[in-house]
Design a protein around this motif. Structure first.
Motif, PDB file in Angstrom:
ATOM      1  N   LEU A 296      93.497  79.839  91.252  1.00 31.72           N
ATOM      2  CA  LEU A 296      94.385  79.291  90.253  1.00 31.72           C
ATOM      3  C   LEU A 296      94.482  77.691  90.404  1.00 31.72           C
ATOM      4  O   LEU A 296      94.842  76.964  89.382  1.00 31.72           O
ATOM      5  CB  LEU A 296      95.959  79.861  90.559  1.00 31.72           C
ATOM      6  CG  LEU A 296      96.181  81.508  90.262  1.00 31.72           C
ATOM      7  CD1 LEU A 296      97.604  81.785  90.524  1.00 31.72           C
ATOM      8  CD2 LEU A 296      95.907  81.593  88.795  1.00 31.72           C
ATOM      9  N   SER A 297      94.486  77.242  91.687  1.00 33.08           N
ATOM     10  CA  SER A 297      94.526  75.720  91.576  1.00 33.08           C
ATOM     11  C   SER A 297      93.312  74.866  90.856  1.00 33.08           C
ATOM     12  O   SER A 297      93.628  73.874  90.473  1.00 33.08           O
ATOM     13  CB  SER A 297      94.282  75.251  93.329  1.00 33.08           C
ATOM     14  OG  SER A 297      92.977  75.458  93.639  1.00 33.08           O
ATOM     15  N   TYR A 298      92.258  75.405  90.514  1.00 34.80           N
ATOM     16  CA  TYR A 298      91.298  74.793  89.699  1.00 34.80           C
ATOM     17  C   TYR A 298      91.741  74.699  88.338  1.00 34.80           C
ATOM     18  O   TYR A 298      91.103  74.189  87.431  1.00 34.80           O
ATOM     19  CB  TYR A 298      89.984  75.466  89.726  1.00 34.80           C
ATOM     20  CG  TYR A 298      89.327  75.089  90.970  1.00 34.80           C
ATOM     21  CD1 TYR A 298      88.878  73.888  91.722  1.00 34.80           C
ATOM     22  CD2 TYR A 298      89.309  76.328  92.057  1.00 34.80           C
ATOM     23  CE1 TYR A 298      88.522  73.751  92.877  1.00 34.80           C
ATOM     24  CE2 TYR A 298      88.575  76.262  93.185  1.00 34.80           C
ATOM     25  CZ  TYR A 298      88.515  74.898  93.814  1.00 34.80           C
ATOM     26  OH  TYR A 298      88.037  74.872  95.074  1.00 34.80           O
ATOM     27  N   ILE A 299      92.760  75.397  87.774  1.00 36.72           N
ATOM     28  CA  ILE A 299      93.247  75.143  86.553  1.00 36.72           C
ATOM     29  C   ILE A 299      94.293  74.159  86.495  1.00 36.72           C
ATOM     30  O   ILE A 299      95.442  74.394  86.945  1.00 36.72           O
ATOM     31  CB  ILE A 299      93.808  76.389  85.847  1.00 36.72           C
ATOM     32  CG1 ILE A 299      92.776  77.637  85.996  1.00 36.72           C
ATOM     33  CG2 ILE A 299      94.189  76.498  84.342  1.00 36.72           C
ATOM     34  CD1 ILE A 299      93.356  79.138  85.697  1.00 36.72           C
ATOM     35  N   THR A 300      94.380  72.995  85.886  1.00 38.25           N
ATOM     36  CA  THR A 300      94.989  71.795  86.243  1.00 38.25           C
ATOM     37  C   THR A 300      95.666  71.431  84.823  1.00 38.25           C
ATOM     38  O   THR A 300      95.011  71.498  83.886  1.00 38.25           O
ATOM     39  CB  THR A 300      94.290  70.725  86.653  1.00 38.25           C
ATOM     40  OG1 THR A 300      92.991  70.511  86.020  1.00 38.25           O
ATOM     41  CG2 THR A 300      93.854  71.128  88.440  1.00 38.25           C
ATOM     42  N   PRO A 301      96.916  70.898  84.826  1.00 37.50           N
ATOM     43  CA  PRO A 301      97.358  70.459  83.656  1.00 37.50           C
ATOM     44  C   PRO A 301      96.864  69.105  83.040  1.00 37.50           C
ATOM     45  O   PRO A 301      96.156  68.449  84.056  1.00 37.50           O
ATOM     46  CB  PRO A 301      98.984  70.247  83.933  1.00 37.50           C
ATOM     47  CG  PRO A 301      98.955  69.981  85.500  1.00 37.50           C
ATOM     48  CD  PRO A 301      97.706  70.635  85.949  1.00 37.50           C
ATOM     49  N   PRO A 302      97.089  68.453  81.786  1.00 40.58           N
ATOM     50  CA  PRO A 302      96.704  67.133  81.278  1.00 40.58           C
ATOM     51  C   PRO A 302      97.150  66.228  82.198  1.00 40.58           C
ATOM     52  O   PRO A 302      98.531  66.534  82.601  1.00 40.58           O
ATOM     53  CB  PRO A 302      96.860  67.294  79.943  1.00 40.58           C
ATOM     54  CG  PRO A 302      97.693  68.337  79.773  1.00 40.58           C
ATOM     55  CD  PRO A 302      97.730  69.296  80.922  1.00 40.58           C
ATOM     56  N   PRO A 303      96.791  65.092  82.419  1.00 41.41           N
ATOM     57  CA  PRO A 303      97.469  64.084  83.158  1.00 41.41           C
ATOM     58  C   PRO A 303      98.833  63.728  82.401  1.00 41.41           C
ATOM     59  O   PRO A 303      99.762  63.172  82.972  1.00 41.41           O
ATOM     60  CB  PRO A 303      96.481  62.892  83.172  1.00 41.41           C
ATOM     61  CG  PRO A 303      95.665  63.238  82.089  1.00 41.41           C
ATOM     62  CD  PRO A 303      95.630  64.540  81.958  1.00 41.41           C
ATOM     63  N   LYS A 304      98.982  63.880  81.227  1.00 42.78           N
ATOM     64  CA  LYS A 304     100.130  63.488  80.423  1.00 42.78           C
ATOM     65  C   LYS A 304     100.147  64.675  79.331  1.00 42.78           C
ATOM     66  O   LYS A 304      99.428  65.366  79.168  1.00 42.78           O
ATOM     67  CB  LYS A 304     100.216  62.033  79.746  1.00 42.78           C
ATOM     68  CG  LYS A 304      99.248  61.819  78.760  1.00 42.78           C
ATOM     69  CD  LYS A 304      99.412  60.586  77.957  1.00 42.78           C
ATOM     70  CE  LYS A 304      98.435  60.327  76.785  1.00 42.78           C
ATOM     71  NZ  LYS A 304      98.579  58.958  76.211  1.00 42.78           N
TER      72      LYS A 304
END
Length: 389
Positions: A296-304
């Motif tokens: 799951l940790s490899y699915i990251t949100p956009p920086p903003k």
């Protein structure tokens, strides 16, 4: 030549009868059925009837549209990021006046919308888990309406939500309660407070649910339960409010995993789960817990916060706002979701459960997995986590 002439004649008759049937509607179909039975042309008649029925269903499904204008207010919750951040912008671009609820007026989403829209979007502080915050938001709406005659509360969009990804046994009481408080009780609280205004202005209630409301997925048992509960609540509320002129519907927006922050606190949530484990749970789950959360940790949100790029989703959302006689459920889904969720509904339970596992593609539990859980957990990536379902 004779065969070609016969083919052209049959084609002409089909087109002619189809034209007659579509033009005459149900009466035309009755006449064609009678003619088909008398002339023993069952196949041709059934073909025409089938096409005509499909045409009539399509025509009837095209409902009358309401034109957006700035005197119609749309109030949206959870606009700090993701779907709410996107829907607020789209609704104002359509021509509505938008009241956007933010958990923090200093959030990145709030600042970005101020930069893009200035005062075209009215920003309000709104924590739907807090009665005082909800009451203040309602008073702000009431004041605006009293100062702007001719304006009306056209719709509320219950969008605010929290998702915690993890098997049910791993979730702490705090993580379970958080999802219930925001997704379920918060939506109830906000809608209940606005019922008088909704009745007065004959507005509509649009509640964002999820495909998880139709098929709750492993790792999302509590989240799915809250979304299924919202669907059930909307069914009852729709009948209750219809007699007052209030329309109630649900909106399933589909998946936008990489463009939302609904699970922005997942890393901290994983730490809370890990810290709450008993020695037996540490030993039992061990490497599986680590692999599950690394995945799951490899699915990251956009920086903003970013506006979701999905034309189909916005097309469906527009219908929730502009259909004069809205349907109970509006759904947007890609082909993969459509295939799997259709199969979930029609498959026997063993096949359905196998398909769910294939759909999720999560790390597999291996009974032999054992190791030092504290050492494994310490080696996990520290990326933020974000996903949707």
């Amino acid at each position: 030549m004779g065969a070609l002439s016969k083919f052209l004649l049959v084609t002409f008759e089909l087109v002619n009868e189809l034209y007659t049937a579509v033009g005459a509607g149900v009466l035309g179909m009755v006449v064609l059925v009678k003619h088909g039975l008398e002339s023993h042309c069952a196949v041709k008649t059934l073909t025409v009837i089938g096409i005509t029925t499909a045409s009539l269903v399509y025509i009837m499904s095209e409902s009358e549209q309401i034109l957006p204008n700035k005197k119609r207010i749309v109030c949206i919750t959870g606009c700090d990021s993701g779907l709410g951040f996107s829907l607020a912008q789209h609704a104002v671009d359509m021509g509505f006046t938008v009241f956007a609820g933010f958990l923090s007026l200093d959030s990145r989403g709030s600042k970005e919308i101020r930069k893009l829209y200035g005062n075209k979007i009215v920003q309000i502080h709104l924590d739907i888990t807090n009665t005082s915050s909800v009451s203040a938001a309602v008073k702000t709406l009431e004041h605006f309406l009293s100062q702007n005659p001719g304006y009306s509360l056209y719709a509320i969009v219950n969008n605010a939500g929290v998702m915690v990804f993890g098997e049910f046994e791993w979730l702490t009481e705090k993580l379970i309660k958080q999802q219930l408080d925001v997704n379920l009780m918060g939506t109830f609280r906000f809608t209940n407070a606005l019922c008088p205004l909704l009745r007065e202005h004959k507005g509509r209630v649009i509640t964002v649910t999820s495909h998880c409301s139709e098929a709750t997925l492993p790792g999302l048992a509590v989240y799915g339960a809250t979304k299924a509960a919202l669907t059930a609540w909307s069914d009852g509320l729709r009948v209750e409010m219809r007699k007052y002129g209030v329309q109630v519907l649900t909106f399933i927006p589909g998946s936008f995993t990489l463009q939302s922050n609904i699970m922005g606190n997942q890393l901290q949530n994983v730490q809370d789960m890990h810290d709450s484990f008993t020695p037996e749970q540490h030993s039992f789950y061990s490497d599986y817990f680590k692999r599950y959360n690394i995945y799951l940790s490899y699915i990251t949100p956009p920086p903003k916060p970013v506006k979701i790029e999905d034309h189909g989703m916005y097309t469906v959302f527009e219908k929730t706002l502009t259909d004069k006689y809205p349907r109970a459920v509006y759904k947007h889904e890609n082909l993969r979701y459509k295939f799997y969720h259709t199969m979930f509904r029609i498959s026997p339970v063993p096949l359905r459960d196998w398909l769910v596992v294939k759909f999720m593609q999560m790390p597999e539990y291996i009974p032999e997995d054992r190791g030092d859980p504290d050492e494994d957990f310490a080696n996990m990536p520290t990326d933020d986590v974000d996903t949707d379902a």
